[in-house]
Design a protein around this motif. Sequence first.
Motif, short mmCIF file in Angstrom:
data_model
loop_
_atom_site.label_atom_id
_atom_site.label_comp_id
_atom_site.label_asym_id
_atom_site.label_seq_id
_atom_site.Cartn_x
_atom_site.Cartn_y
_atom_site.Cartn_z
N ASP A 28 -53.47 -19.26 -61.47
CA ASP A 28 -53.32 -18.07 -60.44
C ASP A 28 -51.82 -17.71 -60.37
N THR A 29 -51.40 -16.66 -61.26
CA THR A 29 -50.10 -16.27 -61.19
C THR A 29 -49.60 -15.47 -60.08
N GLY A 30 -50.88 -15.10 -59.21
CA GLY A 30 -50.60 -14.24 -58.12
C GLY A 30 -50.23 -15.09 -56.74
N ALA A 31 -50.65 -16.39 -56.65
CA ALA A 31 -50.56 -17.44 -55.77
C ALA A 31 -49.06 -17.77 -55.78
N ASP A 32 -48.62 -17.60 -54.52
CA ASP A 32 -47.03 -18.24 -54.22
C ASP A 32 -47.14 -19.73 -54.49
N GLY A 33 -48.10 -20.41 -53.94
CA GLY A 33 -48.13 -22.09 -54.11
C GLY A 33 -49.54 -22.47 -54.34
N ASN A 34 -49.90 -23.54 -54.41
CA ASN A 34 -51.05 -24.20 -54.73
C ASN A 34 -52.15 -24.19 -53.84
N VAL A 35 -53.36 -24.18 -54.09
CA VAL A 35 -54.23 -24.08 -52.80
C VAL A 35 -55.40 -25.38 -53.29
N LEU A 36 -55.95 -25.89 -52.50
CA LEU A 36 -56.96 -26.91 -52.38
C LEU A 36 -58.01 -26.57 -51.58
N ARG A 89 -61.00 -26.33 -49.17
CA ARG A 89 -61.24 -26.96 -47.80
C ARG A 89 -62.19 -27.99 -48.04
N GLY A 90 -61.85 -29.18 -47.59
CA GLY A 90 -62.92 -30.33 -47.81
C GLY A 90 -62.53 -31.57 -48.61
N LEU A 91 -61.44 -30.84 -49.76
CA LEU A 91 -61.33 -31.69 -51.03
C LEU A 91 -60.36 -32.85 -50.63
N ALA A 92 -59.56 -32.64 -49.44
CA ALA A 92 -58.47 -33.44 -49.05
C ALA A 92 -59.21 -34.85 -48.56
N SER A 93 -60.35 -34.61 -47.75
CA SER A 93 -61.21 -35.63 -47.16
C SER A 93 -61.63 -36.49 -48.34
N ARG A 94 -62.13 -36.10 -49.49
CA ARG A 94 -62.80 -36.73 -50.92
C ARG A 94 -61.65 -37.48 -51.32
N VAL A 98 -52.00 -26.39 -50.32
CA VAL A 98 -52.23 -26.03 -48.77
C VAL A 98 -53.97 -26.12 -49.08
N GLU A 99 -54.52 -26.55 -48.02
CA GLU A 99 -56.09 -26.56 -47.94
C GLU A 99 -56.40 -25.35 -47.21
N ALA A 100 -57.29 -24.41 -48.11
CA ALA A 100 -58.13 -23.42 -47.30
C ALA A 100 -59.29 -23.16 -48.06
N PRO A 101 -59.83 -22.08 -47.45
CA PRO A 101 -61.26 -21.70 -48.10
C PRO A 101 -60.97 -21.01 -49.38
N LEU A 102 -61.76 -21.12 -50.35
CA LEU A 102 -61.93 -20.37 -51.70
C LEU A 102 -63.12 -19.70 -51.80
#
Length: 129
Positions: A48-56, A58-63, A104-108
């Motif tokens: 995603d060239t439009g995203a400033d950073g990287n997004v994970l 939500r919920g994947l971090a717990s996995r 950063v963990e966020a909803p997708l």
Amino acid sequence: MPSLAVHVPGLAREGPVIEVLLGPWDRSRRRGNGPGATGPIRVRALIDTGADGNVLRRGLASRLGVIPEGAVRLRTPSSSRATGYRYRLHITFPNGTAFESMFVEAPLPGFNVDCLIGRGILSQGVLVY
């Protein structure tokens, strides 16, 4: 600079979606012996060239069994403002090229992927679309 050449079936339909391996960048940052404690997991990632950073997703971090390194305010296309926890992760691309980067963990909502690879990683290599 690192480069990656992959054939992406359905590029016009789905966009630049590839499979990558995600895991904790340091074993000491894991939470106990959770599901991610044995190693990285394979996930679908959208470049995603439009995203400033990287997004994970939500919920994947717990996995992954990882511990957050703090929280940040963020803006997403689906919501004007949100708060997400930050995680330092190790990402490995199909050709073996690997990076350690913040996610950063966020909803997708509306995305059929587990993470977005933004300019934080893309700026470290060459992207030809």
